[in-house]
Design a protein around this motif. Structure first.
Motif, short mmCIF file in Angstrom:
data_model
loop_
_atom_site.label_atom_id
_atom_site.label_comp_id
_atom_site.label_asym_id
_atom_site.label_seq_id
_atom_site.Cartn_x
_atom_site.Cartn_y
_atom_site.Cartn_z
N ASN A 32 8.95 25.49 31.12
CA ASN A 32 10.39 25.59 31.36
C ASN A 32 11.19 25.09 30.16
O ASN A 32 12.21 25.69 29.81
N ASP A 76 -2.94 19.05 40.04
CA ASP A 76 -1.52 19.22 40.36
C ASP A 76 -0.64 18.60 39.28
O ASP A 76 0.35 19.21 38.86
N ASP A 77 -1.00 17.39 38.83
CA ASP A 77 -0.22 16.74 37.78
C ASP A 77 -0.24 17.55 36.49
O ASP A 77 0.79 17.71 35.82
N GLN A 111 -5.35 15.94 42.65
CA GLN A 111 -4.13 15.28 42.15
C GLN A 111 -3.98 15.48 40.65
O GLN A 111 -2.90 15.78 40.16
N GLU A 166 1.90 20.60 36.90
CA GLU A 166 3.32 20.23 36.87
C GLU A 166 3.78 19.98 35.43
O GLU A 166 4.86 20.44 35.02
N ASP A 206 4.00 23.30 33.71
CA ASP A 206 5.19 24.01 34.17
C ASP A 206 6.44 23.43 33.53
O ASP A 206 7.33 24.18 33.11
N ASP A 207 6.51 22.11 33.42
CA ASP A 207 7.66 21.47 32.77
C ASP A 207 7.77 21.90 31.31
O ASP A 207 8.86 22.22 30.82
#
Length: 116
Positions: free
Chosen positions: A50, A39-40, A36, A43, A46-47
């Motif tokens: 972007n 994954d966090d 977890q 993420e 990735d944010d």
């Protein structure tokens, strides 16, 4: 945000390690929590990536707009300078013709006065 995430992970790890559980259950829970967190983190990364890409795209777009505006202004200035040069050339050409005409008239007057 990273500090809060890290503190939560450390707190969870300490609480899990001191809780009375079977080793296999403990390992399973630790792996779930680790997954977890991974994954966090992915993420969040990735944010941010972007966000960075969008920022670069915005800067490139704005740079293109600035370049287009500068090119247009330079073109307008160049055209105005060219027109001003043309007008100046025409003016000097007319002045030269007028001066030549005055010189010719003066010569004629002087020639006529010298014959009389």
């Amino acid at each position: 945000m990273k500090g809060l995430l890290f503190a939560g992970a450390v707190g969870y790890l300490i609480g899990t390690l001191f809780a009375p559980k079977k080793g296999s259950l403990l390992r399973t829970e630790l792996m779930k929590h680790f997954d977890q967190l991974t994954d966090d983190g992915a993420e969040m990364l990735d944010d941010r990536l972007n966000d960075g890409k969008q920022l670069v795209a915005d800067v490139v777009e704005k740079g293109g707009e600035v370049k287009a505006a500068a090119t247009k202004k330079f073109s307008n200035v160049t055209a105005a300078a060219g027109r001003a040069g043309q007008i100046a050339g025409e003016t000097f050409e007319h002045l030269g013709s007028d001066v030549n005409a005055i010189v010719d008239q003066s010569k004629n007057v002087l020639n006529n006065d010298s014959h009389n």
